[in-house]
Write an enzyme that holds these catalytic residues in place. Structure first.
Site, PDB file in Angstrom:
ATOM      1  N   GLY A  37      79.341  96.860 -16.266  1.00  0.00           N
ATOM      2  CA  GLY A  37      79.066  98.370 -16.425  1.00  0.00           C
ATOM      3  C   GLY A  37      78.915  98.704 -18.387  1.00  0.00           C
ATOM      4  O   GLY A  37      78.299  99.230 -18.288  1.00  0.00           O
ATOM      5  N   LYS A  49      77.677 112.282 -19.390  1.00  0.00           N
ATOM      6  CA  LYS A  49      76.323 112.694 -18.216  1.00  0.00           C
ATOM      7  C   LYS A  49      77.750 114.109 -17.053  1.00  0.00           C
ATOM      8  O   LYS A  49      77.287 114.676 -16.408  1.00  0.00           O
ATOM      9  CB  LYS A  49      75.811 112.542 -17.579  1.00  0.00           C
ATOM     10  CG  LYS A  49      74.289 112.358 -18.376  1.00  0.00           C
ATOM     11  CD  LYS A  49      73.779 111.451 -20.365  1.00  0.00           C
ATOM     12  CE  LYS A  49      74.207 112.036 -21.033  1.00  0.00           C
ATOM     13  NZ  LYS A  49      74.223 111.187 -21.716  1.00  0.00           N
ATOM     14  N   GLY A 182      76.390 113.973 -36.470  1.00  0.00           N
ATOM     15  CA  GLY A 182      75.309 115.103 -36.546  1.00  0.00           C
ATOM     16  C   GLY A 182      74.070 114.309 -35.716  1.00  0.00           C
ATOM     17  O   GLY A 182      72.735 114.653 -35.243  1.00  0.00           O
ATOM     18  N   GLY A 183      74.528 113.147 -35.081  1.00  0.00           N
ATOM     19  CA  GLY A 183      73.623 111.939 -34.162  1.00  0.00           C
ATOM     20  C   GLY A 183      73.634 112.326 -32.574  1.00  0.00           C
ATOM     21  O   GLY A 183      73.914 113.422 -32.323  1.00  0.00           O
ATOM     22  N   VAL A 184      73.554 111.063 -31.674  1.00  0.00           N
ATOM     23  CA  VAL A 184      73.271 112.182 -30.391  1.00  0.00           C
ATOM     24  C   VAL A 184      74.642 111.837 -29.569  1.00  0.00           C
ATOM     25  O   VAL A 184      74.204 113.238 -28.918  1.00  0.00           O
ATOM     26  CB  VAL A 184      72.689 110.107 -29.633  1.00  0.00           C
ATOM     27  CG1 VAL A 184      71.901 110.748 -28.656  1.00  0.00           C
ATOM     28  CG2 VAL A 184      70.919 110.413 -30.521  1.00  0.00           C
ATOM     29  N   ILE A 185      74.984 111.401 -30.035  1.00  0.00           N
ATOM     30  CA  ILE A 185      76.475 111.661 -29.608  1.00  0.00           C
ATOM     31  C   ILE A 185      77.249 112.631 -29.712  1.00  0.00           C
ATOM     32  O   ILE A 185      77.754 112.989 -29.317  1.00  0.00           O
ATOM     33  CB  ILE A 185      77.871 109.943 -29.900  1.00  0.00           C
ATOM     34  CG1 ILE A 185      77.015 108.469 -29.442  1.00  0.00           C
ATOM     35  CG2 ILE A 185      78.848 110.343 -29.857  1.00  0.00           C
ATOM     36  CD1 ILE A 185      78.182 107.800 -28.998  1.00  0.00           C
ATOM     37  N   GLU A 204      77.854 117.120 -41.002  1.00  0.00           N
ATOM     38  CA  GLU A 204      76.447 115.846 -40.742  1.00  0.00           C
ATOM     39  C   GLU A 204      75.562 115.616 -42.679  1.00  0.00           C
ATOM     40  O   GLU A 204      75.461 116.710 -43.207  1.00  0.00           O
ATOM     41  CB  GLU A 204      75.003 116.501 -40.230  1.00  0.00           C
ATOM     42  CG  GLU A 204      73.886 115.930 -40.232  1.00  0.00           C
ATOM     43  CD  GLU A 204      73.978 114.045 -40.196  1.00  0.00           C
ATOM     44  OE1 GLU A 204      74.102 113.437 -38.950  1.00  0.00           O
ATOM     45  OE2 GLU A 204      73.495 113.491 -40.809  1.00  0.00           O
ATOM     46  N   ASP A 307      72.401  96.093 -27.179  1.00  0.00           N
ATOM     47  CA  ASP A 307      72.763  96.200 -28.705  1.00  0.00           C
ATOM     48  C   ASP A 307      73.835  95.552 -29.948  1.00  0.00           C
ATOM     49  O   ASP A 307      73.251  96.228 -30.981  1.00  0.00           O
ATOM     50  CB  ASP A 307      74.650  97.734 -28.174  1.00  0.00           C
ATOM     51  CG  ASP A 307      73.784  98.779 -28.200  1.00  0.00           C
ATOM     52  OD1 ASP A 307      73.545  98.979 -26.891  1.00  0.00           O
ATOM     53  OD2 ASP A 307      75.048  99.608 -27.808  1.00  0.00           O
ATOM     54  N   HIS A 458      52.079 121.226  -8.736  1.00  0.00           N
ATOM     55  CA  HIS A 458      52.714 122.325  -9.529  1.00  0.00           C
ATOM     56  C   HIS A 458      53.893 123.532  -8.991  1.00  0.00           C
ATOM     57  O   HIS A 458      53.809 123.826  -7.245  1.00  0.00           O
ATOM     58  CB  HIS A 458      51.177 123.198  -9.176  1.00  0.00           C
ATOM     59  CG  HIS A 458      51.582 124.930  -9.780  1.00  0.00           C
ATOM     60  ND1 HIS A 458      51.835 125.522 -11.075  1.00  0.00           N
ATOM     61  CD2 HIS A 458      51.476 126.107  -9.660  1.00  0.00           C
ATOM     62  CE1 HIS A 458      51.869 126.264 -11.037  1.00  0.00           C
ATOM     63  NE2 HIS A 458      51.404 126.951  -9.507  1.00  0.00           N
TER      64      HIS A 458
HETATM   65  P1  NAD Z   1      73.446 107.751 -34.218  1.00  0.00           P
HETATM   66  O1  NAD Z   1      73.182 106.485 -35.400  1.00  0.00           O
HETATM   67  O2  NAD Z   1      72.459 108.381 -33.054  1.00  0.00           O
HETATM   68  O3  NAD Z   1      73.799 109.356 -35.369  1.00  0.00           O
HETATM   69  C1  NAD Z   1      74.684 109.288 -36.554  1.00  0.00           C
HETATM   70  C2  NAD Z   1      74.635 110.435 -36.837  1.00  0.00           C
HETATM   71  O4  NAD Z   1      75.581 110.514 -38.454  1.00  0.00           O
HETATM   72  C3  NAD Z   1      73.749 110.083 -38.251  1.00  0.00           C
HETATM   73  O5  NAD Z   1      72.768 111.421 -38.305  1.00  0.00           O
HETATM   74  C4  NAD Z   1      74.075 110.392 -39.479  1.00  0.00           C
HETATM   75  O6  NAD Z   1      73.386 110.794 -40.591  1.00  0.00           O
HETATM   76  C5  NAD Z   1      75.220 110.967 -39.684  1.00  0.00           C
HETATM   77  N1  NAD Z   1      76.557 110.116 -39.888  1.00  0.00           N
HETATM   78  C6  NAD Z   1      76.818 109.059 -40.878  1.00  0.00           C
HETATM   79  N2  NAD Z   1      78.102 108.782 -41.249  1.00  0.00           N
HETATM   80  C7  NAD Z   1      78.143 110.145 -41.906  1.00  0.00           C
HETATM   81  C8  NAD Z   1      79.107 110.323 -42.575  1.00  0.00           C
HETATM   82  N3  NAD Z   1      79.925 110.266 -43.441  1.00  0.00           N
HETATM   83  N4  NAD Z   1      79.375 111.879 -42.526  1.00  0.00           N
HETATM   84  C9  NAD Z   1      78.683 113.016 -41.714  1.00  0.00           C
HETATM   85  N5  NAD Z   1      77.461 112.376 -41.341  1.00  0.00           N
HETATM   86  C10 NAD Z   1      77.371 111.005 -41.350  1.00  0.00           C
HETATM   87  O7  NAD Z   1      74.944 107.227 -33.521  1.00  0.00           O
HETATM   88  P2  NAD Z   1      75.516 107.798 -32.476  1.00  0.00           P
HETATM   89  O8  NAD Z   1      75.160 109.456 -32.513  1.00  0.00           O
HETATM   90  O9  NAD Z   1      77.294 107.262 -32.679  1.00  0.00           O
HETATM   91  O10 NAD Z   1      75.575 107.260 -31.415  1.00  0.00           O
HETATM   92  C11 NAD Z   1      75.680 105.456 -31.537  1.00  0.00           C
HETATM   93  C12 NAD Z   1      74.313 105.316 -30.573  1.00  0.00           C
HETATM   94  O11 NAD Z   1      74.656 105.747 -29.523  1.00  0.00           O
HETATM   95  C13 NAD Z   1      72.584 105.523 -31.069  1.00  0.00           C
HETATM   96  O12 NAD Z   1      71.894 104.493 -31.777  1.00  0.00           O
HETATM   97  C14 NAD Z   1      72.312 106.631 -30.026  1.00  0.00           C
HETATM   98  O13 NAD Z   1      70.722 106.451 -30.020  1.00  0.00           O
HETATM   99  C15 NAD Z   1      73.214 105.654 -28.866  1.00  0.00           C
HETATM  100  N6  NAD Z   1      73.412 106.585 -27.533  1.00  0.00           N
HETATM  101  C16 NAD Z   1      72.312 107.648 -26.950  1.00  0.00           C
HETATM  102  C17 NAD Z   1      72.480 108.128 -26.189  1.00  0.00           C
HETATM  103  C18 NAD Z   1      71.658 108.904 -24.989  1.00  0.00           C
HETATM  104  O14 NAD Z   1      70.751 107.929 -25.088  1.00  0.00           O
HETATM  105  N7  NAD Z   1      71.309 110.055 -24.746  1.00  0.00           N
HETATM  106  C19 NAD Z   1      73.851 109.085 -26.150  1.00  0.00           C
HETATM  107  C20 NAD Z   1      75.012 108.657 -27.273  1.00  0.00           C
HETATM  108  C21 NAD Z   1      74.585 107.715 -27.714  1.00  0.00           C
END
Ligand code: NAD
Length: 470
Positions: A37, A49, A182-185, A204, A307, A458
């Site tokens: 998995g 989730k 401040g990305g996805v995670i 971020e 990945d 609807h």
């Molecule tokens: P990400 O690339 O989505 O976000 C990383 C963030 O960290 C970016 O906004 C970046 O600008 C910032 N950053 C980088 N270096 C930094 C620093 N030194 N200080 C402050 N900010 C900094 O990466 P992630 O959130 O770690 O996720 C990893 C991968 O896993 C991504 O490709 C994501 O799409 C995937 N993921 C997807 C889902 C989903 O589909 N719901 C959920 C979790 C993770």
């Protein structure tokens, strides 16, 4: 025995490929050093989730007055949430195991290493695992990725600094947390912690959170989260992390010190390449394996999916890549390719964000590059090349009934010359559940008049896709 296919890694790419090739009657061996998995099922999408759903239940119960419901003494038990998460994961992992068994795939639990090429055997055909050697006609590398640790002083081996795996495993909630990235995670964990009453600060580096998403949608989330007292700092660089005793940690960013009980670092992920050292001819780009449109690497009969290819790090991309690779391996006609232009993605914040296709900025960048300054001037500006159709989600009756106090947004980007739908970006619950409908439109190159003929049930929030066309 010589296998048709050896797969290293049992995540969404690996198990999809294993099941598909085994079902086609091929001998397949899959190596997995942890649980089947991969990240998604064990320490990513599914456990997150599960916890987020628990947090949402609690949050909704404590905010139910607006729907005429009052609940007293609402409480949550984080350990019970964790227990439920583990049960969900265990059941799903068992399901994958069962599917591979049913397909007669050989699963080997252990860390696989590709052996150097021997006389008469090409590179990538011999794999060692648990002291045994396996030979295969084709190799598929599905080794995934791990959290990236940036070179910030004080970050390494610091027990107060978590990655997402540590955060998911924690027995107790911290009272306060600083999330770096401040990305996805980062934003999903910010949501989880905030809804469970943890004080959250997000740091971020870029000038916005979720920088890869359409910013009109992100702005709505930012406005809401700032009002709900999640402290979001943008254009802020972390310079140092320092422990203040066992239960307190300080983060220096843009010259200021911030303090919390824990720090979560989520600044991206990097490809896992352990065990592949013998593949000397493998072409790499920025730490990821280079593949063609059929997921073939630079080595004959060696494929890579998920990945580890550094393309789009999403489980559904990984499994689609695996289908395409196995289809190519099996010489299936018609040969399939991946529609990278129509990959839906979701961020499980509250409200959710879901998108597919190009963002407005990507369309602007495309036409700016294609037309050049002279072309843009002649046309009357880059805006003449595309249309934006957007509506608040409140145009949907179902959304109004169920999302008191929320506005949401649905934004559709359309090519102004041929009226083709290029991208759709939504914020508002439960847009994750209907973004696939917009994906069909983008994938099949629907024009607005064609998409307008699609009937949506609807009352559903999905009707916003019909309304936004106008
Ligand atoms: P990400 O690339 O989505 O976000 C990383 C963030 O960290 C970016 O906004 C970046 O600008 C910032 N950053 C980088 N270096 C930094 C620093 N030194 N200080 C402050 N900010 C900094 O990466 P992630 O959130 O770690 O996720 C990893 C991968 O896993 C991504 O490709 C994501 O799409 C995937 N993921 C997807 C889902 C989903 O589909 N719901 C959920 C979790 C993770």
């Amino acid at each position: 025995m010589k296998y048709f296919l050896a797969i290293i890694g049992g995540g969404p790419a690996g198990y999809t490929a294993a099941e598909m090739a085994s079902k086609a009657g091929k001998d397949v061996v899959l190596f997995e050093q942890n649980a089947l998995g991969g990240t998604c099922l064990n320490v990513g999408c599914i456990p997150t989730k599960s916890l987020l759903y628990g947090a949402k239940q609690y949050y909704n119960a404590t905010h139910a007055q607006k729907y005429g419901v009052s609940a007293e003494n609402v409480a949550f038990d984080f350990q019970a949430m964790q227990k439920r998460k583990t049960i969900v994961v265990r059941k799903l992992v068992a399901g994958i195991k069962q599917r591979l068994n049913n397909a007669h795939c050989t699963v080997v639990n252990g860390a696989a290493t590709v052996l150097p090429s021997a006389e008469g055997v090409e590179e990538g055909r011999l794999i060692s695992c648990n002291g045994e050697t396996y030979e295969a006609e084709n190799l598929m590398i599905c080794t995934g990725s791990t959290n990236f640790v940036p070179p910030i002083p004080g970050i390494k081996d610091n027990p107060n600094v978590w990655d997402s795996t540590d955060a998911l495993a924690a027995a107790e909630l911290p009272k306060s947390i600083i999330i770096v990235g401040g990305g996805v995670i980062g934003m999903e964990f910010a949501t989880l912690y905030h809804e469970l009453g943890v004080a959250v600060t997000v740091i971020e580096a870029m000038d916005t959170i979720l920088p890869n998403l359409d910013q009109a949608v992100v702005q709505i989330l930012l406005d809401k989260y700032r009002k709900t007292e999640i402290n979001i700092l943008t254009s802020t660089k972390v310079e140092e992390i320092r422990n203040e005793g066992e239960q307190s940690v300080k983060v220096k960013a843009n010259g200021e010190w911030y303090e919390a009980q824990k720090v979560l670092v989520s600044v991206g992920r990097r490809a896992n390449l352990q065990g592949l050292e013998a593949l000397s001819g493998l072409e790499m780009n920025r730490g990821a394996i280079v593949v063609d449109e059929f997921m073939k690497t630079s080595l004959p009969n060696v494929y890579a999916c998920g990945d580890v290819t550094g393309k789009i790090m999403l489980a559904h991309v990984a499994s689609r890549q695996a289908e395409v690779a196995v289809g190519r391996m099996l010489k299936q006609i018609p040969l399939q390719r991946i529609a990278y232009n129509a990959i839906p993605s979701v961020v499980y914040t509250n409200p959710e964000i879901a998108s597919v296709g190009l963002s407005e900025q990507q369309v602007r960048d495309f036409y700016t590059e294609m037309e050049g300054a002279a072309g843009l001037e002649k046309a009357g500006g880059v805006e003449t090349f595309y249309e934006v159709h957007s509506l608040p989600m409140t145009f949907s009756g179902r959304f109004m009934a169920e999302n008191d106090g929320e506005t949401g947004l649905c934004k559709m980007i359309v090519d102004s010359r041929n009226k083709t739908v290029l991208g759709v970006h939504c914020i508002g619950n439960p847009c994750s559940e209907f973004i696939a409908a917009a994906g069909f439109a983008v994938r099949n190159g629907y024009t607005l008049p064609e998409f307008r003929q699609v009937v949506f049930p609807h009352p559903t929030v999905s009707e916003i896709l019909h309304e936004v066309i106008g």
